[in-house]
Design a protein around this motif. Structure first.
Motif, PDB file in Angstrom:
ATOM      1  N   ARG A 354     -16.018 -78.351 -55.612  1.00  0.00           N
ATOM      2  CA  ARG A 354     -16.580 -80.033 -54.863  1.00  0.00           C
ATOM      3  C   ARG A 354     -17.812 -80.057 -54.491  1.00  0.00           C
ATOM      4  O   ARG A 354     -18.476 -80.701 -54.496  1.00  0.00           O
ATOM      5  CB  ARG A 354     -15.464 -80.047 -53.348  1.00  0.00           C
ATOM      6  N   THR A 377      -9.847 -79.503 -60.920  1.00  0.00           N
ATOM      7  CA  THR A 377      -8.650 -77.946 -60.454  1.00  0.00           C
ATOM      8  C   THR A 377      -8.611 -77.945 -59.674  1.00  0.00           C
ATOM      9  O   THR A 377      -9.456 -76.838 -59.300  1.00  0.00           O
ATOM     10  CB  THR A 377      -8.364 -76.958 -61.731  1.00  0.00           C
ATOM     11  N   LEU A 378      -8.764 -78.474 -58.304  1.00  0.00           N
ATOM     12  CA  LEU A 378      -9.706 -78.490 -56.953  1.00  0.00           C
ATOM     13  C   LEU A 378      -9.479 -77.614 -55.567  1.00  0.00           C
ATOM     14  O   LEU A 378      -9.633 -76.615 -55.254  1.00  0.00           O
ATOM     15  CB  LEU A 378      -9.825 -79.865 -56.484  1.00  0.00           C
ATOM     16  N   THR A 379      -7.310 -77.589 -55.691  1.00  0.00           N
ATOM     17  CA  THR A 379      -7.112 -76.909 -54.217  1.00  0.00           C
ATOM     18  C   THR A 379      -5.617 -76.446 -54.690  1.00  0.00           C
ATOM     19  O   THR A 379      -4.979 -76.917 -55.518  1.00  0.00           O
ATOM     20  CB  THR A 379      -7.028 -78.246 -53.467  1.00  0.00           C
ATOM     21  N   SER A 391       0.194 -84.731 -60.960  1.00  0.00           N
ATOM     22  CA  SER A 391      -0.850 -84.651 -59.980  1.00  0.00           C
ATOM     23  C   SER A 391      -1.105 -85.033 -58.267  1.00  0.00           C
ATOM     24  O   SER A 391      -0.914 -86.207 -58.542  1.00  0.00           O
ATOM     25  CB  SER A 391      -2.286 -84.643 -61.017  1.00  0.00           C
ATOM     26  N   SER A 445      -6.284 -80.566 -49.445  1.00  0.00           N
ATOM     27  CA  SER A 445      -6.276 -81.417 -50.345  1.00  0.00           C
ATOM     28  C   SER A 445      -6.837 -82.883 -50.106  1.00  0.00           C
ATOM     29  O   SER A 445      -7.093 -83.124 -51.104  1.00  0.00           O
ATOM     30  CB  SER A 445      -5.070 -81.516 -51.911  1.00  0.00           C
ATOM     31  N   ALA A 449     -10.345 -84.321 -50.851  1.00  0.00           N
ATOM     32  CA  ALA A 449     -11.016 -85.375 -51.586  1.00  0.00           C
ATOM     33  C   ALA A 449     -12.048 -86.110 -50.431  1.00  0.00           C
ATOM     34  O   ALA A 449     -12.655 -87.314 -50.482  1.00  0.00           O
ATOM     35  CB  ALA A 449     -10.087 -86.583 -51.312  1.00  0.00           C
ATOM     36  N   HIS A 464     -10.098 -89.935 -57.129  1.00  0.00           N
ATOM     37  CA  HIS A 464      -9.665 -88.264 -57.257  1.00  0.00           C
ATOM     38  C   HIS A 464      -8.642 -88.050 -57.941  1.00  0.00           C
ATOM     39  O   HIS A 464      -7.709 -88.040 -57.045  1.00  0.00           O
ATOM     40  CB  HIS A 464     -10.644 -87.324 -56.459  1.00  0.00           C
ATOM     41  N   ASP A 466      -6.365 -84.614 -58.600  1.00  0.00           N
ATOM     42  CA  ASP A 466      -6.090 -83.246 -58.533  1.00  0.00           C
ATOM     43  C   ASP A 466      -5.441 -82.607 -59.444  1.00  0.00           C
ATOM     44  O   ASP A 466      -4.705 -82.759 -58.848  1.00  0.00           O
ATOM     45  CB  ASP A 466      -6.292 -83.036 -57.039  1.00  0.00           C
TER      46      ASP A 466
END
Length: 500
Positions: A354, A377-379, A391, A445, A449, A464, A466
């Motif tokens: 982030r 590939t954030l959380t 996703s 998540s 965001a 966004h 994810d």
């Protein structure tokens, strides 16, 4: 592997394998329904295919295969009958999976040539595109570091057979499908490379080489330029690594006369994520070369967009660096100032994506882009919520949200709309900075965001995506294990729709 279109009669095709399709009989009836090509083949073989259906040796279920040797009765050496399931449920995504399963089966038989006879359809171009995507995605293999080449695939020549009247439409579908699949496979290559090979510098080099090949404008900012822009998120994450960071910009100008900046694509490019000082467990690091899956998807999409040449403007922004532990690494308790001037309190150095996205979103906003779509590939939270099927989609604009979902449905990539209610913003308020880096485990998540939302310029439409659960796969049923290239086709389809 070469893929061509032929109008030759199925009785005269001399491929090692001729593939025909069958659906389940309607209602409660037994047996199968063959395509017109299948009926001609069945007649030449004395009705053996329909007999297998009547005896329920072959039911025509989705992906079911029946192999029959022609024994010299046809020019082709072998017939492969592929089940499509119920005729009313044959959708493009099913055709992609079937194309992938066919090609993987053919590779296992050591066939050198194959022809797929397309069923007659009012949507023959879409059918050809979906099958082509499946064929190239299913044929993909990442073997460059294996010394033993005994597993080298021998299938080199593949044809799609159709009627003369449908040839042009099929060729158009094949061309589009090939572009979609090749760009996806390019993204898969990037994800699958070992992290000692695909460093931030090498990712920038490959993006630049692709841009030169496809006629894109490319600019790569080095660390000095990143420092001059005040991108404190990228600088903070990268300071524990010996690898320098980069900020990659790719521009496609399909509508140069337009005054609008156009669509912006932002991709998280952490080429390896150890977690930093908030070190991950060893098992959780095994696939962290895939933490640049968002960057790979964005770069791959730009390749496909440049190849398809829609009349729209698209710009990609890719911040890339490593997150490593060392004596110089950033620490929990630090406060970083990001490009748009806002400060962020660091609580967990493993929530680094982030931070670099925030700088990239700030840059895209300052350039005046709208809409802005970021992929990351954030959380782990999104994996808990949605697994590896969908996703997470967060957006400040209902119209953009629906456009992304529709584009994803068209190309076989699924998204689930997630909340961005104001109450979640309370969880990321900091006592000492403008925002906290994490809101804790609950709704992780969503709070991630909400943090990104702080760095989107006023008035810009933003989404966004994810993709933590969909960018990398351990399932080798229809696709090779590893990077999936998820997002490439959605972004490309979205650009095409914007142009229309």
């Amino acid at each position: 592997m070469d893929l061509r279109v032929t109008t030759q009669s199925v009785n005269e095709i001399s491929s090692d394998v001729l593939v025909i399709t069958a659906t389940r009989a309607a209602g409660e009836a037994k047996g199968i329904q063959l395509s017109s090509a299948g009926q001609a083949i069945d007649q030449a073989l004395g009705g053996v295919i329909s007999e297998c259906g009547t005896n329920e040796e072959f039911k025509g279920n989705t992906g079911e295969l029946l192999s029959i040797h022609t024994l010299g009765k046809l020019a082709a050496k072998r017939i492969l009958v592929v089940g499509l399931g119920a005729v009313e449920k044959v959708e493009p995504q099913a055709l992609r999976k079937i194309g992938a399963s066919i090609i993987r089966h053919l590779h296992s038989t050591n066939a050198r040539s194959a022809t797929l006879a397309l069923a007659e359809s009012s949507a023959v171009a879409e059918t050809a595109q979906a099958l082509t995507e499946g064929i190239f995605l299913g044929a993909y293999a990442f073997r460059k570091y294996q010394q033993n080449q005994n597993g080298e695939r021998k299938l080199k020549d593949v044809q799609l057979q159709t009627s003369e009247s449908n040839k042009t439409a099929v060729e158009e579908g094949v061309q589009k499908g090939k572009i979609f699949a090749e760009a996806t496979n390019f993204a898969r290559d990037l994800v699958n490379e070992p992290p000692r090979v695909l460093t931030p510098t090498e990712l920038a080099n490959r993006a630049s080489a692709m841009a030169q090949q496809y006629g894109l404008e490319c600019e790569v900012f080095d660390q000095a330029k990143i420092e001059s822009l005040g991108m404190g998120g990228i600088l903070g994450v990268t300071q524990g690594s010996v690898e320098p960071p980069h900020f990659i910009i790719l521009r496609y100008r399909g509508a140069p006369e337009s005054q609008e900046k156009g669509l912006a694509l932002v991709g998280k490019g952490i080429t390896f994520d150890s977690g930093g000082l908030s070190l991950k467990p060893a098992g959780s690091m095994e696939t962290m070369k895939s933490d640049m899956g968002g960057a790979a998807a964005v770069i791959g999409a730009m390749q496909a967009i440049a190849a398809l040449k829609p009349k729209t403007n698209v710009t990609a922004f890719v911040p890339t660096c490593e997150n490593m532990p060392s004596g110089s690494a950033f620490r929990p308790g630090d406060v970083l100032r990001l490009m748009n001037g806002k400060t962020i309190e660091i609580l967990n150095t493993d929530a680094e994506g982030r931070l670099i996205l925030a700088d990239a979103l700030s840059y895209a906003s300052q350039e005046g882009h709208s809409p802005i779509i970021d992929l990351a590939t954030l959380t782990g939270g999104i994996v808990v919520a949605l697994g590896n099927v969908m996703s997470g989609l967060f957006s400040n604009d209902e119209g953009l949200q629906q456009e992304i979902i529709a584009a994803g449905q068209a190309v076989g990539e699924k998204y689930w709309a997630m909340p961005l209610d104001e109450e979640y913003g309370e969880l990321v308020k900091s006592d000492i900075a403008d925002v906290k880096q994490t809101g804790g485990r609950g709704a992780s998540s969503v709070t991630a965001a909400k943090i990104l939302e702080h760095f989107v310029g006023n008035g810009a439409k933003w989404a966004h995506l994810d993709i933590a659960g969909t960018a990398f796969s351990e399932n080798a049923k229809n696709m090779e294990k590893g990077g999936t290239g998820f997002g490439v086709r959605t972004l490309t389809e979205l650009a095409l729709r914007n142009a229309r």
